[in-house]
Design a protein around this motif. Structure first.
Motif, mmCIF file in Angstrom:
data_model
loop_
_atom_site.group_PDB
_atom_site.id
_atom_site.type_symbol
_atom_site.label_atom_id
_atom_site.label_comp_id
_atom_site.label_asym_id
_atom_site.label_seq_id
_atom_site.Cartn_x
_atom_site.Cartn_y
_atom_site.Cartn_z
ATOM 1 N N SER A 237 0.852 -1.021 0.064
ATOM 2 C CA SER A 237 -0.008 0.129 0.011
ATOM 3 C C SER A 237 1.012 1.297 -0.003
ATOM 4 O O SER A 237 0.336 2.289 -0.665
ATOM 5 N N LYS A 238 2.039 1.038 0.586
ATOM 6 C CA LYS A 238 3.010 2.287 0.607
ATOM 7 C C LYS A 238 4.357 1.903 0.254
ATOM 8 O O LYS A 238 5.002 0.761 0.436
ATOM 9 N N CYS A 239 5.003 2.758 -0.646
ATOM 10 C CA CYS A 239 6.557 2.497 -0.727
ATOM 11 C C CYS A 239 7.297 3.544 -0.422
ATOM 12 O O CYS A 239 7.017 4.807 -0.143
ATOM 13 N N GLY A 240 8.770 3.286 0.168
ATOM 14 C CA GLY A 240 9.516 4.252 0.709
ATOM 15 C C GLY A 240 9.992 5.365 -0.368
ATOM 16 O O GLY A 240 10.508 4.944 -1.238
ATOM 17 N N PHE A 257 6.294 8.218 2.528
ATOM 18 C CA PHE A 257 6.094 7.276 1.595
ATOM 19 C C PHE A 257 5.196 7.934 0.552
ATOM 20 O O PHE A 257 4.312 8.969 0.511
ATOM 21 N N ILE A 258 4.826 7.168 -0.533
ATOM 22 C CA ILE A 258 3.884 7.191 -1.386
ATOM 23 C C ILE A 258 2.793 6.047 -1.560
ATOM 24 O O ILE A 258 3.253 4.892 -1.803
ATOM 25 N N THR A 259 1.906 6.471 -1.613
ATOM 26 C CA THR A 259 0.626 5.442 -1.547
ATOM 27 C C THR A 259 0.739 4.834 -3.060
ATOM 28 O O THR A 259 0.896 5.421 -3.811
ATOM 29 N N ASN A 260 -0.297 3.704 -3.088
ATOM 30 C CA ASN A 260 -0.387 3.008 -4.468
ATOM 31 C C ASN A 260 -1.448 3.877 -4.976
ATOM 32 O O ASN A 260 -1.686 3.623 -6.380
ATOM 33 N N SER A 261 -1.845 4.873 -4.506
ATOM 34 C CA SER A 261 -2.836 5.970 -5.346
ATOM 35 C C SER A 261 -2.042 7.188 -5.778
ATOM 36 O O SER A 261 -2.383 8.017 -6.523
ATOM 37 N N GLY A 262 -0.663 7.264 -5.283
ATOM 38 C CA GLY A 262 0.126 8.408 -5.699
ATOM 39 C C GLY A 262 0.193 9.453 -4.565
ATOM 40 O O GLY A 262 1.033 10.483 -4.948
ATOM 41 N N GLN A 263 -0.455 9.590 -3.668
ATOM 42 C CA GLN A 263 -0.697 10.351 -2.590
ATOM 43 C C GLN A 263 0.748 10.097 -1.663
ATOM 44 O O GLN A 263 1.272 9.179 -1.552
ATOM 45 N N LEU A 264 1.335 11.491 -1.083
ATOM 46 C CA LEU A 264 2.497 11.369 -0.312
ATOM 47 C C LEU A 264 1.797 10.904 1.475
ATOM 48 O O LEU A 264 0.830 11.681 1.788
ATOM 49 N N HIS A 265 2.336 10.145 2.014
ATOM 50 C CA HIS A 265 2.155 9.842 3.198
ATOM 51 C C HIS A 265 3.266 10.186 4.156
ATOM 52 O O HIS A 265 4.322 9.778 4.198
ATOM 53 N N ILE A 266 2.829 11.165 5.174
ATOM 54 C CA ILE A 266 3.834 11.986 5.925
ATOM 55 C C ILE A 266 3.653 11.419 7.431
ATOM 56 O O ILE A 266 2.609 11.599 7.861
ATOM 57 N N GLY A 334 20.073 7.048 15.107
ATOM 58 C CA GLY A 334 19.815 6.138 14.012
ATOM 59 C C GLY A 334 20.402 6.567 12.554
ATOM 60 O O GLY A 334 21.530 7.062 12.408
ATOM 61 N N TYR A 335 19.687 6.216 11.579
ATOM 62 C CA TYR A 335 20.033 6.531 10.182
ATOM 63 C C TYR A 335 18.832 6.762 9.380
ATOM 64 O O TYR A 335 17.651 6.697 9.675
ATOM 65 N N PHE A 336 19.229 7.627 8.122
ATOM 66 C CA PHE A 336 18.318 7.996 7.103
ATOM 67 C C PHE A 336 18.230 6.869 6.063
ATOM 68 O O PHE A 336 19.288 6.489 5.703
ATOM 69 N N VAL A 337 17.183 6.790 5.255
ATOM 70 C CA VAL A 337 17.222 5.958 4.315
ATOM 71 C C VAL A 337 16.560 6.651 3.140
ATOM 72 O O VAL A 337 15.324 6.990 3.327
ATOM 73 N N ILE A 338 17.062 6.646 1.927
ATOM 74 C CA ILE A 338 16.532 7.148 0.531
ATOM 75 C C ILE A 338 16.121 6.033 -0.222
ATOM 76 O O ILE A 338 17.016 4.977 -0.562
ATOM 77 N N GLY A 339 14.800 5.455 -0.375
ATOM 78 C CA GLY A 339 14.181 4.632 -1.192
ATOM 79 C C GLY A 339 13.622 3.618 -0.419
ATOM 80 O O GLY A 339 13.125 3.800 0.974
ATOM 81 N N GLY A 340 14.166 2.299 -0.684
ATOM 82 C CA GLY A 340 13.679 1.101 0.229
ATOM 83 C C GLY A 340 14.480 0.858 1.356
ATOM 84 O O GLY A 340 15.862 0.991 1.093
ATOM 85 N N GLY A 341 14.232 0.099 2.173
ATOM 86 C CA GLY A 341 14.909 -0.406 3.373
ATOM 87 C C GLY A 341 14.618 -1.554 3.759
ATOM 88 O O GLY A 341 14.033 -2.519 3.147
ATOM 89 N N GLU A 342 15.062 -2.024 5.100
ATOM 90 C CA GLU A 342 15.012 -3.370 5.709
ATOM 91 C C GLU A 342 13.376 -3.784 5.751
ATOM 92 O O GLU A 342 12.815 -4.861 5.868
ATOM 93 N N TYR A 343 12.663 -2.479 6.046
ATOM 94 C CA TYR A 343 11.268 -2.609 6.626
ATOM 95 C C TYR A 343 10.132 -2.091 5.448
ATOM 96 O O TYR A 343 9.002 -2.405 5.667
#
Length: 1028
Positions: A237-240, A257-266, A334-343
């Motif tokens: 449903s969401k991509c990083g 995140f970006i949802t499967n509809s294209g909206q931003l999830h903050i 901690g750390y920042f991640v650009i794109g996908g990550g472990e979770y």
């Protein structure tokens, strides 16, 4: 009268009038300075009704929060009329002057003020009540704006030396990244669990760090992210897009995140660790570069987006949300991640520059379009490609009815291979007319004709564009294999680009290599990078490896970024572990074979070769080693044998059943357990694995433990076997014990990431690919309080794991087969593909082919450039071949058209070869010395010959040639001995010549004396005979 004097007079009169009218106590600083300055005269008006004390203090507040009071002057106040006392302001040196070794360094001063106070009591009483006071604020000078004090004393020698050190003579502000570029390049995201990991360190400046810590609970910053989305989320449903993971592995501020509809999830976090999330009212468009901005201002969170349309910036939308609590952000946790990550999986598409402004906010509308986006022109390529795909689709649809009519009329009954039809120029197409778009772009005719052939071949059924792309790629390779010179490359490049446009990632990557190397075409590094990004975004393994190498080494003008390189390497390394579990004929075992190694070349074989046939004969006679070798060759495609898993299993079975060989029993048990090339049979697999373990074969012990863990869930039995195997240096056992600790499955023990890390390290050092990948995962993020982050080391491990991928092995095998068939053009191209991926053996082979230039198939200028570049890349690998060191030394010694001699670097290359006991290295060092070049002391020191630096020239030559002669290389004994003999001969001639000259000189000097002595002696004899 000036204004300052007038001001003093007015103050005098005003204060005097107050004293007269009310008779109260008073103290006033009449002329306070604006900033701390040395020797300033200060006028203080004071009056009192009784015996009192006037005190002048300096109050300083530091950035640490500490406030200190420094007494400056104190005097008695005599009752009576108001008086003005002038004092010299003697502030502390560290507040006024720059530190110089005598004046000490100070903490950063936040505020400073002068305080004059009136107290009743004794002169030394500082605790009494304050009857009156006055305060004047001073503006502290920055350190580098302060003057240097002229000391009126004799400076100690140690202090003077300290003043001359860079700490004081060249002191500069430490470089602090208040605007952090988390990504300055472009990252191709495949939409999987891979991304770029970044961490931030605390400020080195105490002031900035103090302000940063204070701002954790009240954030004031901006995150700017450029993104190009090719497809919205499909599986989740969401991509990083961008997220922050704290030391407890929780999502914290900010998470995007970006949802499967294209909206931003903050998602952000407040003071009480409460999470807040909301959706943007706008959607991220597909196929456009957009700049996403997340602004944090206390409790307000603003999300905005600006997109590029035909190169123009367009504000798509902005949304502000005010929360009930201020947003909390600790950017060093901690750390920042650009794109996908472990979770989470990442967005499919591309990431552009990502900027984090730690303590300021710049509106997105004021920011320029990054130059890297403009130069790449990703949008232009995709639009051109889309137009080509539409035109070709129209052509295919138009060909389908015509093909059906021809099929129904009987003209299409003969089924021939499409490339046979192409080569003989099928008559059905000879009378066809080109469409308008084909006539305008002549190079597209081949794609149109080939698509028509495919349609006719399938009986008029429409064919997909990817099928046309694969056919174009195959046609390109066919043309390449028939050519004998590089001229064909420029002719097949349009076919490769069209194939890449039609979704053939192999063609995209090959085109990228051609542009990157200038092999037969004009070298265009930006276009090479674009094509590599396009292929990598579609998960092409070699393109991922190529980009990882480019960003690891900082090649082609790209910045070196170990975190970005890690993202690419980790992707292919993860696929490598999966590919090893599911072997296919498209994969081949990676063999580091060098073309100058005739012994290894002679071992290359195939199913019809006499070596393979001899091994089969030995295997039938009961030689277990031969059975193992044949099975290994067939299963992994080693030594030139094509992979044939079913045939390999038969050899495993014969070795296990007939010869009861423990290695074959283990291999046969594994294929039975996993169902590779044979029907899965777990009981039978366990039987053979237990027999192999009973014969002491350690991998069988590890395999049985894996069975108990996976199938029986008997963790105690599994751990017991793994512990035994670990003591016997099993890499699999160490890996599995690490997994047990990490997942908390080790019997009687809680989950322990640090213990898992220790076992992963042990497994990687023993050569396990997955162990190296898991170790690199820990090093790229670190374990808080236990393991520091080591991104540079993590890249090396994951690179090593990625380079064992079977698809890389397939390219290397094609290159070697072409070389053995004397097809140097194809061999060079395939080796270049592997070399541009950073594989050291391929880099060497490219340089070797360019050096040899058999049949002069390469232009001399390109061959020279190619040899220099790839030998230079080879020597930068962790374990370079000694031949490359020698050859690179020769190139540095020889003067080229565009390069000068570099004898020092040449000596360094020869030294490295000599240290690895290569006689050619010793010999070439001797030749350098004979040519009159004085070998540097650093070189001689590493060779253990520093004592000969000032010795006679012949002694150094003798030592070098003796080392050459005494090496274990029999071929080098004679030339090194002759060189040594020549040194001794020259030394003898030199000494003999000197002896002759000395004898001649003695003879010349002694001859007259001897003549006189003889003459006198003869004369005396004559006289003695005449006496009687």
């Amino acid at each position: 009268m000036d204004s300052h004097t007038l001001y003093r007079c007015v103050c005098h009169l005003f204060c005097l009038s107050l004293q007269v009218v009310w008779g109260s106590d008073e103290v006033t600083i009449l002329n306070p300075p604006e900033e701390p300055s040395p020797g300033r005269r200060l006028d203080i008006l004071h009056s009192c009704d009784g015996a009192a004390t006037v005190q002048l203090d300096c109050v300083v507040t530091f950035d640490t929060g500490l406030t200190s009071t420094f007494p400056l002057r104190r005097w008695r106040c005599i009752p009576g009329d108001p008086k003005v006392r002038t004092v010299v302001l003697n502030l502390p040196d560290w507040l006024v002057y720059r530190a110089d070794g005598i004046v000490p360094d100070s903490q950063w001063v936040l505020s400073c003020f002068l305080r004059a106070s009136l107290r009743y009591g004794r002169l030394d009483d500082t605790e009494g009540p304050v009857a009156a006071k006055d305060v004047a604020a001073l503006q502290p000078k920055p350190f580098f704006s302060r003057p240097v004090k002229r000391h009126r004393l004799c400076v100690a020698w140690s202090t003077r030396v300290l003043q001359l050190t860079p700490r004081f003579s060249k002191k500069q502000c430490p470089f602090e990244k208040e605007t952090v570029r988390l990504l300055s390049s472009i990252y191709a995201s495949t939409g999987e669990n891979f991304g770029i990991t970044k961490t931030l360190d605390p400020y080195g400046s105490e002031v900035l760090e103090y302000l940063r810590v204070e701002a954790i609970s009240f954030s004031w910053c901006l995150f700017s992210i450029w993104v190009f989305v090719t497809r919205h989320c499909q599986q989740e449903s969401k991509c990083g897009v961008f997220h922050h993971i704290d030391s407890d592995n929780n999502y914290v501020t900010p998470t995007l995140f970006i949802t499967n509809s294209g909206q931003l999830h903050i998602q952000v976090n407040g003071q009480s660790d409460e999470s807040f999330a909301f959706l943007s009212p706008f959607k991220v468009p597909l196929g456009e570069w957009c700049q996403l901005g997340v602004t944090l201002q206390g409790a307000a969170v603003t999300v905005s987006m600006v997109c590029l349309d035909e190169g123009q910036r367009t504000v798509v939308g902005s949304s502000e949300h005010v929360l009930s609590h201020a947003v909390r952000l600790d950017d060093t946790d901690g750390y920042f991640v650009i794109g996908g990550g472990e979770y989470t999986r990442g967005v499919e598409g591309y990431f552009g520059p990502v900027v984090y402004q730690r303590n300021r906010i710049t509106p997105l509308s004021e920011a320029d379009v990054p130059g890297v986006i403009e130069d790449l022109d990703l949008t232009g390529w995709l639009r051109t490609c889309q137009k080509f795909r539409l035109e070709l689709s129209v052509k295919i649809r138009g060909s389908s009815p015509q093909a059906r009519r021809r099929t129904e009329s009987g003209s299409g009954k003969t089924c021939r291979d499409v490339f046979h039809e192409w080569l003989i120029k099928d008559r059905l197409l000879s009378s066809s007319q080109c469409g308008q778009w084909e006539a305008a772009v002549l190079r597209r005719r081949q794609a149109a004709k080939l698509s028509q052939l495919l349609v006719f071949k399938h009986g008029g059924k429409a064919v997909g564009l990817p099928a046309v792309g694969r056919a174009l790629y195959s046609l390109s390779l066919h043309k390449l294999g028939r050519a004998s010179g590089t001229g064909v490359v420029s002719r097949i490049l349009p076919l490769l680009l069209q194939a890449g446009c039609l979704a053939d990632n192999r063609a995209l990557h090959m085109s990228s290599v051609l542009y990157a190397t200038g092999f037969g075409v004009e070298r265009q590094l930006s276009k090479a990078w674009l094509l590599a990004l396009l292929a990598a975004q579609k998960d092409d393994r070699l393109a991922l490896l190529h980009l990882g190498h480019m960003h690891h080494q900082g090649l082609h003008g790209l910045p070196a970024d170990p975190d970005l390189a890690y993202a690419y390497y980790a992707n292919i390394a993860k696929q490598t572990t999966l590919d090893h579990q599911h072997p296919t004929p498209e994969q081949t075992f990676v063999e580091a074979l060098y073309l100058n190694n005739d012994e290894m070349l002679n071992l290359q074989t195939n199913e019809d070769h006499h070596i393979f046939q001899w091994l089969k004969l030995q295997a039938r006679r009961g030689a277990a080693e031969a059975e193992q070798a044949i099975a290994r060759m067939l299963f992994w495609g080693q030594q030139g044998v094509s992979p044939d898993i079913q045939q390999a299993v038969r050899h495993y079975e014969r070795g296990a059943v007939q010869w009861e060989d423990p290695v074959s029993m283990y291999d046969y048990g594994i294929v039975l357990l996993q169902g590779h090339g044979v029907e899965k049979d777990i009981p039978k697999a366990l039987t053979f694995l237990k027999k192999a373990m009973d014969q002491g074969f350690v991998p069988a012990m590890n395999a049985l433990a894996w069975y108990y863990e996976q199938f029986e869930r008997d963790y105690e039995q599994a751990v017991q076997l793994w512990e035994k195997a670990d003591l016997l240096e099993s890499p699999d056992a160490a890996l599995n014990l690490g997994v047990m600790y990490f997942q908390g499955l080790y019997p009687g023990k809680a989950a322990d990431q640090y213990m898992a890390y220790k076992y992963y390290l042990k497994s990687a050092e023993r050569g396990h690919v997955r162990g190296a990948l898991l170790l690199a995962d820990i090093w790229t993020t670190g374990l808080p309080g236990q393991v520091n982050r080591r991104p540079s080391d993590a890249v090396l491990w994951v690179k090593w794991a990625a380079e064992s991928n079977g698809y890389l092995g397939r390219v290397l095998r094609k290159a070697l087969n072409s070389y053995l068939k004397s097809d140097m053009l194809s061999s060079l191209l395939y080796y270049m593909i592997a070399a541009e991926s950073g594989y050291a053996a391929a880099q060497f082979n490219v340089a070797y082919l360019c050096e040899q230039n058999t049949g002069r198939f390469l232009d001399s200028a390109f061959a020279s450039w190619c040899e220099w570049r790839y030998y230079n890349l080879t020597i930068q690998s962790q374990n370079p071949d000694t031949y490359a060191l020698i050859r690179m030394g020769d190139l540095l010694y020889e003067r080229q058209v565009d390069r000068q001699k570099d004898l020092f670097s040449a000596a360094e290359m020869y030294k490295l070869a000599a240290l690895r006991n290569k006689p050619q290295g010793w010999y070439n060092l001797g030749l350098l010395a004979e040519d009159g070049y004085r070998l540097p002391l650093s070189v001689l020191t590493e060779l253990g010959l520093s004592h000969l630096y000032l010795a006679d020239h012949s002694l150094l030559l003798s030592a070098l040639y003796k080392r050459c002669r005494d090496s274990e290389d029999n071929d080098a004994y004679l030339p090194c001995s002759l060189a040594l003999f020549n040194v001794h001969l020259q030394l003898f001639q030199k000494n003999y010549s000197a002896a002759i000259k000395f004898s001649a000189a003695v003879a010349v000097v002694a001859a007259p004396t001897i003549f006189l002595i003889i003459h006198g002696f003869v004369r005396r004899r004559v006289l003695s005979r005449q006496e009687p």
